[in-house]
Design a protein around this motif. Structure first.
Motif, PDB file in Angstrom:
ATOM      1  N   GLU A  34     -27.683  36.693 -41.223  1.00 12.56           N
ATOM      2  CA  GLU A  34     -27.916  37.376 -39.670  1.00 12.56           C
ATOM      3  C   GLU A  34     -26.901  38.033 -39.161  1.00 12.56           C
ATOM      4  OE1 GLU A  34     -30.585  40.009 -37.738  1.00 12.56           O
ATOM      5  OE2 GLU A  34     -30.905  39.202 -39.651  1.00 12.56           O
ATOM      6  N   THR A  35     -26.048  36.915 -38.893  1.00  8.25           N
ATOM      7  CA  THR A  35     -24.747  37.271 -38.027  1.00  8.25           C
ATOM      8  C   THR A  35     -23.710  38.254 -38.713  1.00  8.25           C
ATOM      9  OG1 THR A  35     -24.603  34.801 -37.289  1.00  8.25           O
ATOM     10  CG2 THR A  35     -22.515  36.234 -37.219  1.00  8.25           C
ATOM     11  N   LEU A  36     -23.619  38.137 -40.104  1.00 14.28           N
ATOM     12  CA  LEU A  36     -22.841  39.290 -40.844  1.00 14.28           C
ATOM     13  C   LEU A  36     -23.576  40.559 -40.908  1.00 14.28           C
ATOM     14  CD1 LEU A  36     -22.132  37.290 -43.992  1.00 14.28           C
ATOM     15  CD2 LEU A  36     -20.617  37.783 -42.351  1.00 14.28           C
ATOM     16  N   TYR A  37     -24.813  40.528 -40.721  1.00 13.82           N
ATOM     17  CA  TYR A  37     -25.613  41.951 -40.749  1.00 13.82           C
ATOM     18  C   TYR A  37     -25.397  42.515 -38.952  1.00 13.82           C
ATOM     19  CZ  TYR A  37     -29.503  44.966 -39.934  1.00 13.82           C
ATOM     20  OH  TYR A  37     -30.312  46.213 -39.542  1.00 13.82           O
ATOM     21  N   LYS A  38     -25.632  41.762 -38.429  1.00 11.90           N
ATOM     22  CA  LYS A  38     -25.268  42.156 -36.703  1.00 11.90           C
ATOM     23  C   LYS A  38     -24.051  42.691 -36.440  1.00 11.90           C
ATOM     24  CE  LYS A  38     -29.060  39.246 -34.718  1.00 11.90           C
ATOM     25  NZ  LYS A  38     -29.300  38.220 -33.718  1.00 11.90           N
ATOM     26  N   ASN A  43     -20.577  47.381 -35.892  1.00 14.11           N
ATOM     27  CA  ASN A  43     -19.101  47.926 -35.838  1.00 14.11           C
ATOM     28  C   ASN A  43     -19.334  49.259 -36.328  1.00 14.11           C
ATOM     29  OD1 ASN A  43     -17.919  45.432 -35.291  1.00 14.11           O
ATOM     30  ND2 ASN A  43     -17.624  44.843 -37.268  1.00 14.11           N
ATOM     31  N   LEU A  44     -20.390  49.425 -37.337  1.00 12.65           N
ATOM     32  CA  LEU A  44     -20.760  50.753 -37.871  1.00 12.65           C
ATOM     33  C   LEU A  44     -21.233  51.860 -36.448  1.00 12.65           C
ATOM     34  CD1 LEU A  44     -22.934  49.930 -40.999  1.00 12.65           C
ATOM     35  CD2 LEU A  44     -20.554  51.463 -40.856  1.00 12.65           C
ATOM     36  N   GLU A  45     -22.040  51.320 -35.728  1.00 13.09           N
ATOM     37  CA  GLU A  45     -22.492  52.014 -34.514  1.00 13.09           C
ATOM     38  C   GLU A  45     -21.307  52.271 -33.425  1.00 13.09           C
ATOM     39  OE1 GLU A  45     -25.659  49.547 -32.613  1.00 13.09           O
ATOM     40  OE2 GLU A  45     -26.854  49.930 -34.593  1.00 13.09           O
ATOM     41  N   LYS A  46     -20.119  51.346 -33.359  1.00 12.98           N
ATOM     42  CA  LYS A  46     -19.263  51.416 -32.366  1.00 12.98           C
ATOM     43  C   LYS A  46     -18.015  52.258 -33.102  1.00 12.98           C
ATOM     44  CE  LYS A  46     -20.407  47.733 -29.233  1.00 12.98           C
ATOM     45  NZ  LYS A  46     -19.851  46.702 -28.556  1.00 12.98           N
ATOM     46  N   GLU A  47     -18.017  52.175 -34.387  1.00  6.47           N
ATOM     47  CA  GLU A  47     -16.880  52.906 -34.985  1.00  6.47           C
ATOM     48  C   GLU A  47     -15.695  52.099 -34.890  1.00  6.47           C
ATOM     49  OE1 GLU A  47     -16.788  57.129 -33.781  1.00  6.47           O
ATOM     50  OE2 GLU A  47     -18.592  57.643 -35.351  1.00  6.47           O
ATOM     51  N   SER A  85     -28.653  53.100 -43.469  1.00 11.18           N
ATOM     52  CA  SER A  85     -29.841  52.476 -43.721  1.00 11.18           C
ATOM     53  C   SER A  85     -30.321  51.496 -44.815  1.00 11.18           C
ATOM     54  CB  SER A  85     -30.761  53.757 -43.951  1.00 11.18           C
ATOM     55  OG  SER A  85     -30.562  54.408 -45.217  1.00 11.18           O
ATOM     56  N   SER A  86     -29.055  51.550 -45.907  1.00 11.59           N
ATOM     57  CA  SER A  86     -29.237  50.474 -46.756  1.00 11.59           C
ATOM     58  C   SER A  86     -28.556  49.240 -46.293  1.00 11.59           C
ATOM     59  CB  SER A  86     -28.239  51.225 -48.030  1.00 11.59           C
ATOM     60  OG  SER A  86     -26.956  50.725 -47.756  1.00 11.59           O
ATOM     61  N   LEU A  87     -28.030  49.093 -45.352  1.00 14.56           N
ATOM     62  CA  LEU A  87     -27.519  47.691 -44.738  1.00 14.56           C
ATOM     63  C   LEU A  87     -28.555  46.570 -44.707  1.00 14.56           C
ATOM     64  CD1 LEU A  87     -24.945  46.098 -43.581  1.00 14.56           C
ATOM     65  CD2 LEU A  87     -25.603  47.036 -41.479  1.00 14.56           C
ATOM     66  N   HIS A  88     -28.322  45.610 -45.244  1.00 16.08           N
ATOM     67  CA  HIS A  88     -29.514  44.349 -45.177  1.00 16.08           C
ATOM     68  C   HIS A  88     -28.893  43.214 -45.264  1.00 16.08           C
ATOM     69  CE1 HIS A  88     -29.579  45.359 -49.505  1.00 16.08           C
ATOM     70  NE2 HIS A  88     -29.893  44.265 -49.650  1.00 16.08           N
ATOM     71  N   ASP A  94     -29.046  29.853 -53.323  1.00  8.85           N
ATOM     72  CA  ASP A  94     -27.930  29.120 -52.714  1.00  8.85           C
ATOM     73  C   ASP A  94     -26.716  30.061 -51.781  1.00  8.85           C
ATOM     74  OD1 ASP A  94     -26.487  30.202 -54.612  1.00  8.85           O
ATOM     75  OD2 ASP A  94     -25.234  28.613 -55.229  1.00  8.85           O
ATOM     76  N   ARG A  95     -27.330  31.102 -51.463  1.00  8.07           N
ATOM     77  CA  ARG A  95     -26.224  32.001 -50.762  1.00  8.07           C
ATOM     78  C   ARG A  95     -27.087  32.885 -49.780  1.00  8.07           C
ATOM     79  NH1 ARG A  95     -25.819  37.420 -52.991  1.00  8.07           N
ATOM     80  NH2 ARG A  95     -27.444  37.701 -54.458  1.00  8.07           N
ATOM     81  N   ALA A  96     -26.318  33.242 -48.894  1.00  2.00           N
ATOM     82  CA  ALA A  96     -26.682  34.153 -47.634  1.00  2.00           C
ATOM     83  C   ALA A  96     -25.849  35.360 -47.906  1.00  2.00           C
ATOM     84  CB  ALA A  96     -26.201  33.762 -46.292  1.00  2.00           C
ATOM     85  N   PHE A  97     -26.505  36.716 -47.754  1.00  2.00           N
ATOM     86  CA  PHE A  97     -25.638  37.836 -48.010  1.00  2.00           C
ATOM     87  C   PHE A  97     -25.824  39.026 -47.044  1.00  2.00           C
ATOM     88  CE2 PHE A  97     -29.639  38.428 -50.313  1.00  2.00           C
ATOM     89  CZ  PHE A  97     -29.960  39.814 -49.848  1.00  2.00           C
ATOM     90  N   VAL A  98     -24.992  40.054 -46.911  1.00  2.00           N
ATOM     91  CA  VAL A  98     -25.117  41.262 -46.474  1.00  2.00           C
ATOM     92  C   VAL A  98     -24.918  42.204 -47.194  1.00  2.00           C
ATOM     93  CG1 VAL A  98     -22.926  41.149 -45.291  1.00  2.00           C
ATOM     94  CG2 VAL A  98     -24.594  42.515 -44.299  1.00  2.00           C
ATOM     95  N   ALA A  99     -25.542  43.071 -47.594  1.00  2.00           N
ATOM     96  CA  ALA A  99     -25.511  44.162 -48.685  1.00  2.00           C
ATOM     97  C   ALA A  99     -25.601  45.520 -48.102  1.00  2.00           C
ATOM     98  CB  ALA A  99     -26.353  43.782 -49.857  1.00  2.00           C
ATOM     99  N   LEU A 100     -25.001  46.561 -48.902  1.00  2.00           N
ATOM    100  CA  LEU A 100     -25.113  47.840 -48.709  1.00  2.00           C
ATOM    101  C   LEU A 100     -25.083  48.486 -49.976  1.00  2.00           C
ATOM    102  CD1 LEU A 100     -22.601  47.285 -46.739  1.00  2.00           C
ATOM    103  CD2 LEU A 100     -23.494  49.392 -45.710  1.00  2.00           C
ATOM    104  N   ASN A 101     -26.282  49.135 -50.336  1.00  2.00           N
ATOM    105  CA  ASN A 101     -26.693  49.755 -51.727  1.00  2.00           C
ATOM    106  C   ASN A 101     -26.593  51.131 -51.588  1.00  2.00           C
ATOM    107  OD1 ASN A 101     -27.506  47.252 -52.658  1.00  2.00           O
ATOM    108  ND2 ASN A 101     -29.628  47.228 -51.930  1.00  2.00           N
TER     109      ASN A 101
END
Length: 159
Positions: A34-38, A43-47, A85-88, A94-101
């Protein structure tokens, strides 16, 4: 899809070594994901990157191309919105992730924008550097959130 092994969370993981309860471990992974996602979304919003450094402006050729495609806004990394919209994030085994598809014509372009290429200026939005080390500020935020979570769980066991 490429997978990266992040470095720079050693202090964070050391604090979590003694956790035995699977539920606590899941919560910790959720904190990471969740921290990586937020951070990435912000960063995407603030460029900007995770240090607050603004991205390079769009090239005139990019603006011209967008105009030809009837894309009137000038927001960086946001021609169609498919990357945002693909950011999740999530927890898996055994892992946490942030991904863009997001892909364009079969090309996974998020990593090119993150790290740059011969023809593309890097506009890092994930809180990692070129050596895949997590941003120190973001790692400290995870550590603080973990301390708060551990303290809350500890207080609950005293009741």
């Amino acid at each position: 899809m490429k997978h990266f092994e992040l470095r720079g969370l050693e202090n964070f993981l050391k604090k979590c070594e003694n956790l035995e309860n699977k539920q606590k471990q899941i919560i910790l992974k959720e904190i990471i994901g969740e921290t990586l996602y937020k951070e990435s979304k912000e960063n995407l919003e603030k460029e900007q990157d995770s240090n607050g450094k603004k991205w390079a402006p769009l090239k005139q050729s990019t603006l011209k191309s967008r105009k030809a495609q009837n894309i009137m806004h000038t927001k960086k990394l946001f021609a169609t919105g498919s990357m945002q919209s693909s950011l999740h994030s999530g927890v898996e085994n055994d892992r946490a992730f942030v991904a863009l598809n997001a892909t364009s014509k079969g090309f996974a372009y998020a990593s090119v924008h993150q790290f740059g290429s011969k023809n593309v200026i890097a506009r890092p939005f994930l809180p990692i550097d070129e050596n895949l080390n997590i941003n120190k500020r973001v790692a400290r935020a995870m550590e603080e959130e973990t301390k708060d979570m551990l303290w809350t769980l500890f207080k609950q066991t005293l009741k």
